[in-house]
Scaffold this motif. Structure first.
Motif, mmCIF file in Angstrom:
data_model
loop_
_atom_site.group_PDB
_atom_site.id
_atom_site.type_symbol
_atom_site.label_atom_id
_atom_site.label_comp_id
_atom_site.label_asym_id
_atom_site.label_seq_id
_atom_site.Cartn_x
_atom_site.Cartn_y
_atom_site.Cartn_z
ATOM 1 N N GLN A 72 8.089 18.529 -3.603
ATOM 2 C CA GLN A 72 8.104 18.067 -2.210
ATOM 3 C C GLN A 72 7.547 16.646 -2.067
ATOM 4 O OE1 GLN A 72 9.478 19.919 0.265
ATOM 5 N NE2 GLN A 72 10.032 21.390 -1.325
ATOM 6 N N TRP A 73 7.726 15.819 -3.087
ATOM 7 C CA TRP A 73 7.133 14.483 -3.031
ATOM 8 C C TRP A 73 7.736 13.628 -1.924
ATOM 9 C CZ3 TRP A 73 10.042 10.083 -3.774
ATOM 10 C CH2 TRP A 73 11.332 10.280 -4.300
ATOM 11 N N ARG A 74 8.977 13.952 -1.501
ATOM 12 C CA ARG A 74 9.614 13.167 -0.435
ATOM 13 C C ARG A 74 8.852 13.286 0.883
ATOM 14 N NH1 ARG A 74 14.650 11.268 -1.635
ATOM 15 N NH2 ARG A 74 15.622 12.089 -3.536
ATOM 16 N N ALA A 75 8.153 14.400 1.051
ATOM 17 C CA ALA A 75 7.411 14.609 2.295
ATOM 18 C C ALA A 75 6.200 13.693 2.417
ATOM 19 C CB ALA A 75 6.962 16.074 2.400
ATOM 20 N N ILE A 76 5.746 13.140 1.290
ATOM 21 C CA ILE A 76 4.562 12.279 1.334
ATOM 22 C C ILE A 76 4.917 10.811 1.050
ATOM 23 C CG2 ILE A 76 2.961 14.132 0.709
ATOM 24 C CD1 ILE A 76 2.934 12.927 -2.150
ATOM 25 N N ILE A 77 6.186 10.463 1.201
ATOM 26 C CA ILE A 77 6.587 9.066 0.993
ATOM 27 C C ILE A 77 5.825 8.108 1.919
ATOM 28 C CG2 ILE A 77 8.500 7.439 1.368
ATOM 29 C CD1 ILE A 77 10.318 9.342 -0.060
ATOM 30 N N PRO A 78 5.625 8.453 3.205
ATOM 31 C CA PRO A 78 4.835 7.534 4.055
ATOM 32 C C PRO A 78 3.421 7.301 3.522
ATOM 33 C CG PRO A 78 6.027 9.098 5.420
ATOM 34 C CD PRO A 78 6.203 9.553 4.009
ATOM 35 N N GLU A 79 2.798 8.363 3.000
ATOM 36 C CA GLU A 79 1.448 8.209 2.434
ATOM 37 C C GLU A 79 1.499 7.350 1.163
ATOM 38 O OE1 GLU A 79 -1.012 11.703 1.987
ATOM 39 O OE2 GLU A 79 0.131 12.723 3.547
ATOM 40 N N LEU A 80 2.497 7.606 0.311
ATOM 41 C CA LEU A 80 2.624 6.821 -0.922
ATOM 42 C C LEU A 80 2.844 5.346 -0.604
ATOM 43 C CD1 LEU A 80 4.919 9.187 -3.043
ATOM 44 C CD2 LEU A 80 2.483 8.735 -3.395
ATOM 45 N N ARG A 81 3.674 5.091 0.405
ATOM 46 C CA ARG A 81 3.930 3.705 0.806
ATOM 47 C C ARG A 81 2.632 3.043 1.274
ATOM 48 N NH1 ARG A 81 6.741 4.400 5.408
ATOM 49 N NH2 ARG A 81 8.655 4.867 4.264
ATOM 50 N N TYR A 82 1.850 3.776 2.044
ATOM 51 C CA TYR A 82 0.605 3.250 2.613
ATOM 52 C C TYR A 82 -0.414 2.936 1.514
ATOM 53 C CZ TYR A 82 -3.430 3.205 5.838
ATOM 54 O OH TYR A 82 -4.544 2.860 6.557
ATOM 55 N N VAL A 83 -0.611 3.892 0.603
ATOM 56 C CA VAL A 83 -1.659 3.750 -0.417
ATOM 57 C C VAL A 83 -1.211 2.828 -1.548
ATOM 58 C CG1 VAL A 83 -3.140 4.970 -2.038
ATOM 59 C CG2 VAL A 83 -2.552 6.033 0.142
ATOM 60 N N LEU A 84 -0.046 3.116 -2.141
ATOM 61 C CA LEU A 84 0.436 2.280 -3.246
ATOM 62 C C LEU A 84 0.724 0.857 -2.767
ATOM 63 C CD1 LEU A 84 2.830 4.792 -5.076
ATOM 64 C CD2 LEU A 84 0.465 4.228 -5.629
ATOM 65 N N GLY A 85 1.224 0.760 -1.531
ATOM 66 C CA GLY A 85 1.487 -0.569 -0.970
ATOM 67 C C GLY A 85 0.206 -1.367 -0.802
ATOM 68 N N SER A 86 -0.844 -0.724 -0.308
ATOM 69 C CA SER A 86 -2.135 -1.402 -0.135
ATOM 70 C C SER A 86 -2.683 -1.868 -1.476
ATOM 71 C CB SER A 86 -3.139 -0.466 0.535
ATOM 72 O OG SER A 86 -2.675 -0.045 1.789
ATOM 73 N N ALA A 87 -2.621 -0.980 -2.480
ATOM 74 C CA ALA A 87 -3.121 -1.340 -3.810
ATOM 75 C C ALA A 87 -2.290 -2.477 -4.412
ATOM 76 C CB ALA A 87 -3.093 -0.119 -4.731
ATOM 77 N N PHE A 88 -0.977 -2.427 -4.200
ATOM 78 C CA PHE A 88 -0.095 -3.493 -4.693
ATOM 79 C C PHE A 88 -0.445 -4.835 -4.056
ATOM 80 C CE2 PHE A 88 3.796 -5.881 -3.480
ATOM 81 C CZ PHE A 88 4.128 -6.389 -4.726
ATOM 82 N N ILE A 89 -0.674 -4.843 -2.753
ATOM 83 C CA ILE A 89 -0.984 -6.086 -2.042
ATOM 84 C C ILE A 89 -2.343 -6.632 -2.484
ATOM 85 C CG2 ILE A 89 -1.473 -7.073 0.237
ATOM 86 C CD1 ILE A 89 0.616 -5.079 1.347
ATOM 87 N N VAL A 90 -3.328 -5.731 -2.653
ATOM 88 C CA VAL A 90 -4.639 -6.172 -3.151
ATOM 89 C C VAL A 90 -4.493 -6.781 -4.545
ATOM 90 C CG1 VAL A 90 -6.925 -5.402 -3.917
ATOM 91 C CG2 VAL A 90 -5.983 -4.540 -1.776
ATOM 92 N N GLY A 91 -3.688 -6.130 -5.400
ATOM 93 C CA GLY A 91 -3.497 -6.629 -6.755
ATOM 94 C C GLY A 91 -2.848 -8.005 -6.780
ATOM 95 N N VAL A 92 -1.784 -8.189 -5.997
ATOM 96 C CA VAL A 92 -1.070 -9.479 -5.979
ATOM 97 C C VAL A 92 -1.964 -10.580 -5.437
ATOM 98 C CG1 VAL A 92 0.838 -10.748 -4.921
ATOM 99 C CG2 VAL A 92 1.215 -8.440 -5.802
ATOM 100 N N THR A 93 -2.642 -10.321 -4.319
ATOM 101 C CA THR A 93 -3.483 -11.362 -3.707
ATOM 102 C C THR A 93 -4.702 -11.682 -4.574
ATOM 103 O OG1 THR A 93 -4.572 -9.628 -2.373
ATOM 104 C CG2 THR A 93 -2.767 -10.836 -1.357
ATOM 105 N N SER A 94 -5.213 -10.669 -5.297
ATOM 106 C CA SER A 94 -6.337 -10.924 -6.201
ATOM 107 C C SER A 94 -5.921 -11.824 -7.351
ATOM 108 C CB SER A 94 -6.894 -9.608 -6.752
ATOM 109 O OG SER A 94 -7.412 -8.803 -5.711
#
Length: 333
Positions: free
Chosen positions: A1-23
């Protein structure tokens, strides 16, 4: 059921990705990008079109240019400057023509640029440029995240909730804006009178948190204090862990762990879900600011947590007192 948590994955992985790129890019005020981008990854948020993205950046650029000109013309005339600045803030709180994320960017610009220009107009221009660049990076990187995690069925529930916002009349919006100004104005005057540059974070948080109408409820206010304090404590713990293991990959893993903790609460049916989003942004702000700081970061992390806690407590108590007096006045009349 991973599709049900796509919004959460986008929120968390996206935040970590943005922190990584800007760092890795390590530009000035880079830690603000991830905090500002959270609004574009929040529950119910949709990907922006190219026209919308360009329009947002253009609006923020024009606001910053206006702030610079306004500051250079009126800053030396305090009796004129402060009422005009208060009027600009009142109009920003009152208007419903701007998207919430744009209002947040604009609010930060209106507060920060005049304040840093007290020392030098060159500093004000430098900060204005960095704020616009941060806005561009926040929009660009968040839309890249949407390209990896596109909108799906799981987003529909949160889109409906986002569209259920109750529209209020112009008179009610004006009253709400005036109440916010009653809370913000004393802090604004004190900061400009005494030039408390070291506590600028308090002023910004007071102005941003005051935009939440939910704080009129004492229970919600208490949750706000607890959630933001929790975000601050997580920031301290993350910093202590990074002191032990000063590694970039380890930092991203810590952000992911904390992000999933908060995301479970942000993407829930709780009435206070949005408050935990504010707590996660507090965590990112503290972690980003101290990891990009100098050798005194250990002291800085505690100072920032105390400043944020003071701002949240002030806003909650101020709205509690204001609503108490307004309610009593209504009952008497």
């Amino acid at each position: 059921q991973w599709r049900a948590i796509i919004p959460e994955l986008r929120y968390v992985l996206g935040s970590a990705f943005i922190v990584g790129v800007t760092s890795l890019m390590n530009y000035d005020l880079a830690y603000l990008t991830a905090v500002l981008a959270l609004g574009y990854l929040a529950p119910g948020a949709k990907p922006l079109s190219l026209k919308q993205s360009g329009g947002f950046v253009l609006i923020l650029f024009l606001i910053n240019v206006f702030d610079l000109v306004f500051t250079q013309v009126f800053l030396d005339y305090h009796i004129v400057f402060m009422p005009l600045l208060a009027l600009m803030l009142l109009d920003l709180y009152y208007t419903d023509k701007l998207a919430p994320t744009v209002k947040l960017f604009a609010l930060v610009s209106i507060l920060v640029i005049p304040f840093v220009s007290i020392e030098s107009n060159a500093i004000g221009a430098f900060v204005a440029g960095k704020l616009v660049f941060n806005a561009f990076m926040a929009i660009f990187l968040s839309q890249l995240v949407f390209w990896v995690f596109p909108i799906c069925e799981a987003d529909l529930v949160f889109e409906k909730k986002a569209n259920e916002t109750v529209s209020i009349s112009e008179r009610d919006r004006l009253v709400q804006a005036l109440n916010i100004m009653l809370v913000v104005l004393p802090v604004l005057i004190l900061f400009y009178m005494f030039n408390w540059s070291s506590g600028m974070l308090i002023l910004i948080f007071v102005a941003l948190l005051s935009m939440s109408p939910a704080l009129s409820s004492p229970k919600v206010g208490l949750v706000m204090i607890v959630a933001n304090t929790l975000g601050g404590l997580f920031g301290i713990i993350a910093y202590k862990l990074l002191v032990i293991v000063p590694n970039f990959t380890y930092m991203i893993l810590v952000i992911l762990a904390v992000g999933f903790f908060f995301a479970q609460r942000v993407f829930s049916d709780r009435k206070t879900a949005g408050i935990f989003g504010s707590a996660f942004s507090t965590f990112l702000l503290i972690l980003g600011s101290v990891t990009s700081s100098d050798a005194e970061a250990g002291e800085e992390v505690w100072v920032r947590v105390i400043q944020i806690a003071a701002a949240v407590t002030y806003v909650v108590l101020s709205f509690g007192l204001l609503n108490h007096f307004l309610k009593r006045k209504t009952e008497e009349s």
